[in-house]
Design an enzyme around this catalytic site. Sequence first.
Site, short mmCIF file in Angstrom:
data_model
loop_
_atom_site.label_atom_id
_atom_site.label_comp_id
_atom_site.label_asym_id
_atom_site.label_seq_id
_atom_site.Cartn_x
_atom_site.Cartn_y
_atom_site.Cartn_z
N LYS A 158 0.83 -1.21 0.00
CA LYS A 158 0.00 0.00 0.00
C LYS A 158 0.86 1.25 0.00
CE LYS A 158 -3.90 -0.23 2.57
NZ LYS A 158 -4.69 -0.42 3.81
N GLY A 164 -8.15 5.77 -2.14
CA GLY A 164 -8.92 5.43 -3.33
C GLY A 164 -8.35 4.25 -4.11
N GLY A 165 -7.60 3.40 -3.44
CA GLY A 165 -7.11 2.20 -4.10
C GLY A 165 -5.88 2.40 -4.96
N LYS A 201 -0.59 -7.42 6.14
CA LYS A 201 -1.14 -8.75 5.91
C LYS A 201 -2.53 -8.60 5.32
CE LYS A 201 -1.97 -13.30 7.50
NZ LYS A 201 -1.70 -13.81 6.14
N GLU A 288 -6.72 2.93 8.92
CA GLU A 288 -6.35 4.33 8.74
C GLU A 288 -7.37 5.27 9.37
OE1 GLU A 288 -6.24 4.11 4.43
OE2 GLU A 288 -7.96 5.44 4.33
N ARG A 292 -11.38 13.84 7.40
CA ARG A 292 -12.31 14.64 6.60
C ARG A 292 -13.72 14.14 6.84
NH1 ARG A 292 -10.30 10.61 2.84
NH2 ARG A 292 -11.99 9.14 2.61
N VAL A 295 -17.69 10.55 2.33
CA VAL A 295 -18.78 10.49 1.35
C VAL A 295 -20.02 9.89 2.03
CG1 VAL A 295 -19.54 9.47 -0.83
CG2 VAL A 295 -17.18 10.24 -0.58
N ARG A 336 -24.11 4.40 -3.74
CA ARG A 336 -23.46 5.48 -4.49
C ARG A 336 -23.80 5.33 -5.98
NH1 ARG A 336 -17.38 6.49 -2.30
NH2 ARG A 336 -17.75 6.17 -0.06
#
Lengths: 447, 152
Positions: A158, A164-165, A201, A288, A292, A295, A336
């Site tokens: 990561k 956002g991937g 992991k 994480e 903010r 969404v 969404r």
Amino acid sequence: MLTRILIANRGEIAVRIIRACREMGITSIAVYSEADRDCLHTHLANESLCIGPGPAAESYLNIPSIIAAAEVTDAQAIHPGYGFLSESAKFAGICRECNIRFIGPSATAITLSGDKSACRQAVRAAGTPILPGSDGTVEDPKRAFEIAKEVGYPVLVKAAAGGGGKGMRLVKNETDLRKALDVATNEAQAAFGNGGVYLEKYIEGARHVEFQVLADEYGDMVVLGERECTIQRRHQKLIEETPCSVLTPELREEMARAALHAARAVEYTNAGTVEFLLGPDGAFYFIELNARIQVEHPVTEEVTGIDLVREQIRIARGEPLGYDGVAPRGAAIEARIYAENPDRNFAPSPGRIGRCHLPGGPGVRVDTHIYAGYEVPRYYDALLAKVVARGRDRDEAIARLSGALSEFETEGVDTTARFCARLIRSERFRRGDLGPDLVGEHLAESQ
Amino acid sequence: MDFDELEKLIRIFDAANLTELEVEAEGRRVRLARGLSAPIVHPVAHEAPSTPAEKAGRAPASIPSNGLADGGLVTIDSPMVGTFYNAPAPGEPPFVLPGDTVETEQVVCIVEAMKILNEVTAKFPAIIEKVLVENGDPVEYGQPLYAVRPLA
């Protein structure tokens, strides 16, 4: 006093913030790019001004333009929404230097939350479990192989500055690791200007459960329950709900406590979200802290009755939280609606919307910036709307959302509405058997 | 805004024989309208964006930017949002006045953003016909600043 707020964002979240300002008697000031002249936020705000051309780098991400806009309009505060500059410590710092209130956490807390590997360390030091993986970023590929062997495959590579991937790779064996390290580093460098990556992991069948936190400037904090966000496509959330159907009251309380500890570890203020992975065995791990408004914040609002954007503004004004316990009621689910075609691997579908019908009815809420005749610009995120349904229980919320999604119509632009409808009507979703594989499985079924 | 103020507004509205009046103050918006020929079907139809220029009480420039208008005039537009200054410093004479001829790359004004003074230059030789904003006005991105006649 805070009487004039500039909204450094666009689309549905800008509309959402304008509505909160309106309710509080605060003058809202919208900024827009040339491509957003006809976007709803441009028209609904009390005042609006053009800050640059279509590409976000020259408008919504252009710090001098946004600060200048705040200065010429005498805005006392800036609400960054989500995305764009919302998690830019640099922007929060500049706002402070310019004597403009940034509606969000301090620049220091943003820096710490934003550096995901540093944040993992701080949170672990505070006693919250984190996923086994590297301590901080991996500089030496040799070390990466050692760590991967230690924690066992599969592992996730990561980006330290990620989101956002982007800059994320799932690695199943040693052979794939070298390539994944290179690709993730390059992708992270391109997307975030920071090529640092770390290892975690990967837990098969894990759920993604996050907790909403509010913190005032006097050290008072409250957790407003969880959101289950396991259903994602391309590592981006598609359907979110609360409560999470597999949490026992004891586990919920334990996770909420861990969320508070994590937020305290970075001296968090304002609204934030602590994300966890929940394994099939009930073990949970901190992933994480999102510094903010999220969404998916409406699902929390629907069950708690608390207006989170209003709370953000109240906290920024220096008001204390003053909660006397929060008791969420019922269930809420959000779908969404992206301008994407699910039958073509969610390829973006920009264009002009012809006929447009937005759903309504009891317990249904639609947050959007679209209308008949609206042109979906190609420059920005493809999110068009969020359809949220609330019910006394999960079944009622599913029934209402299912009905609402079948009403959703945008002529000329493909959306994820029908796909979301089919997914929530599926036997697996109704059972609450959610997994990261659900979207893929459902795509395969529907073809 | 209270009822007294509202009543006052209605009297002004009546006396001036207006068909539509919209007033914004302290985050509140009042709109009075009558005898509209067509129903308002969408919020965007009647909520024109208020630019800083409009707030300052002036009509927005009617000359379209980036294109020849009637009479062969084009505009020099603001490259950024900020504050417009027509002179290098307070008390100094303006960079350009109506009637002046400017060369390519000649500075015509300054737009200040975040305490940085950004010089705006002419992109082609032209005669300044009209200054469209006042010294010290807030301007937005793309807002016309000068109407000019290009020298071919």
